[in-house]
Design a protein around this motif. Structure first.
Motif, PDB file in Angstrom:
ATOM      1  N   MET A   1       0.932  -1.315  -0.131  1.00 37.22           N
ATOM      2  CA  MET A   1      -0.163   0.104  -0.115  1.00 37.22           C
ATOM      3  C   MET A   1       0.826   1.177  -0.070  1.00 37.22           C
ATOM      4  SD  MET A   1      -3.072   1.072   2.752  1.00 37.22           S
ATOM      5  CE  MET A   1      -4.182   0.012   2.057  1.00 37.22           C
ATOM      6  N   SER A   2       0.611   2.208  -0.823  1.00 43.31           N
ATOM      7  CA  SER A   2       1.405   3.549  -1.000  1.00 43.31           C
ATOM      8  C   SER A   2       1.211   4.205   0.488  1.00 43.31           C
ATOM      9  CB  SER A   2       0.713   4.467  -2.093  1.00 43.31           C
ATOM     10  OG  SER A   2       0.399   3.775  -3.177  1.00 43.31           O
ATOM     11  N   GLN A   3       2.422   4.892   0.692  1.00 45.13           N
ATOM     12  CA  GLN A   3       2.355   5.596   1.758  1.00 45.13           C
ATOM     13  C   GLN A   3       3.168   6.911   1.786  1.00 45.13           C
ATOM     14  OE1 GLN A   3       4.908   4.051   5.330  1.00 45.13           O
ATOM     15  NE2 GLN A   3       3.283   4.153   6.632  1.00 45.13           N
ATOM     16  N   GLN A   5       5.192   9.726   4.320  1.00 45.73           N
ATOM     17  CA  GLN A   5       5.462  10.214   5.672  1.00 45.73           C
ATOM     18  C   GLN A   5       6.433  11.447   5.565  1.00 45.73           C
ATOM     19  OE1 GLN A   5       6.802   6.981   8.729  1.00 45.73           O
ATOM     20  NE2 GLN A   5       7.448   6.216   6.777  1.00 45.73           N
ATOM     21  N   SER A  21       0.464   8.647   6.242  1.00 43.43           N
ATOM     22  CA  SER A  21      -0.857   8.331   5.921  1.00 43.43           C
ATOM     23  C   SER A  21      -0.613   7.264   4.558  1.00 43.43           C
ATOM     24  CB  SER A  21      -1.469   9.468   4.974  1.00 43.43           C
ATOM     25  OG  SER A  21      -2.869   9.255   4.561  1.00 43.43           O
ATOM     26  N   ASN A  22      -1.514   6.224   4.637  1.00 40.99           N
ATOM     27  CA  ASN A  22      -1.600   5.442   3.436  1.00 40.99           C
ATOM     28  C   ASN A  22      -3.018   5.887   2.408  1.00 40.99           C
ATOM     29  OD1 ASN A  22      -0.602   3.928   5.876  1.00 40.99           O
ATOM     30  ND2 ASN A  22      -0.116   2.565   4.166  1.00 40.99           N
ATOM     31  N   ASP A  23      -3.551   7.187   2.696  1.00 44.18           N
ATOM     32  CA  ASP A  23      -4.669   7.447   2.008  1.00 44.18           C
ATOM     33  C   ASP A  23      -4.192   8.152   0.705  1.00 44.18           C
ATOM     34  OD1 ASP A  23      -6.768   8.709   0.834  1.00 44.18           O
ATOM     35  OD2 ASP A  23      -7.575   9.735   2.726  1.00 44.18           O
ATOM     36  N   ARG A 113       7.851  -2.200  -5.336  1.00 44.67           N
ATOM     37  CA  ARG A 113       7.891  -1.214  -4.483  1.00 44.67           C
ATOM     38  C   ARG A 113       9.261  -0.404  -4.547  1.00 44.67           C
ATOM     39  NH1 ARG A 113       7.503  -2.108   1.781  1.00 44.67           N
ATOM     40  NH2 ARG A 113       9.345  -3.391   1.940  1.00 44.67           N
ATOM     41  N   GLU A 130       4.338   1.947  -4.803  1.00 38.84           N
ATOM     42  CA  GLU A 130       4.021   0.453  -5.099  1.00 38.84           C
ATOM     43  C   GLU A 130       3.416   0.380  -6.551  1.00 38.84           C
ATOM     44  OE1 GLU A 130       4.031  -1.331  -0.922  1.00 38.84           O
ATOM     45  OE2 GLU A 130       2.318  -1.133  -1.574  1.00 38.84           O
TER      46      GLU A 130
END
Length: 190
Positions: A1-3, A5, A21-23, A113, A130
């Motif tokens: 999952m993309s993240q 920071q 966030s992973n949103d 990724r 990713e």
């Protein structure tokens, strides 16, 4: 999952992010505020392990045409790195040094990724890209990239310079103070 920071540049020790966030929508919005393009596209083709660059580019011809329609990125190639790549450690070390480009750095991850680290003003933004992530880092943006100790990714790369990827290293050791793809600090283990 993309993240995503975000860390303050002056972080010491094991830095803590001011935002994590992973949103995908929040990631895109935060990056857009800083001039970075980020989109989530379907990686609709499962590539064979032995797929050649030509086969990768053919499999993603519609996505390539979408990016190239603006006329901004006439050159395209694909990079695939696996844990058994003979130059993986040398390539990792090269990409870990902070650098800039005189052109945009545009990548569409179709497998695996990688961690883009962007040094913008008083912040370091770490973007875990990713499969299905498209990112555009504008020319002149100070950054580094970590593919991990066992790289496993395929990305389509777009260039506005027919010579392709040319890095100008800053000499700033800032990358040594921030976590790597595996979460460890460089040279300090987990």
């Amino acid at each position: 999952m993309s993240q995503l920071q975000i860390f303050p540049v002056e972080a010491h020790g094991y830095p803590l992010p001011t935002l994590a966030s992973n949103d995908p929508a929040l990631i895109a919005a935060e990056l857009a505020q800083r001039g970075i393009g980020f989109e989530h596209w379907p990686a609709r083709v499962e590539l064979a392990p032995e797929a050649t660059t030509e086969q990768i580019l053919a499999a993603y011809a519609p996505e390539i045409a979408r990016v190239q329609a603006s006329g901004t990125y006439p050159t395209v190639d694909a990079i695939r790195l696996t844990p058994d790549h003979p130059d993986r450690e040398a390539l990792r070390q090269k990409f870990l040094a902070e650098h800039t480009h005189s052109e945009d750095e545009v990548r569409f991850f179709v497998e695996g990724r990688g961690l883009f680290c962007l040094h913008i003003g008083e912040e370091v933004l770490q973007v875990l890209c990713e499969a299905e992530d498209w990112i555009r880092v504008p020319a002149g943006t100070r950054h580094w990239f970590d593919m991990g100790s066992e790289p496993c990714f395929t990305a389509i790369r777009f260039f506005d310079n027919p010579e392709g990827w040319v890095a100008q290293f800053t000499g700033d050791p800032i990358a040594e103070r921030f976590p790597l793809l595996d979460g460890a600090l460089p040279g300090r283990g987990h």
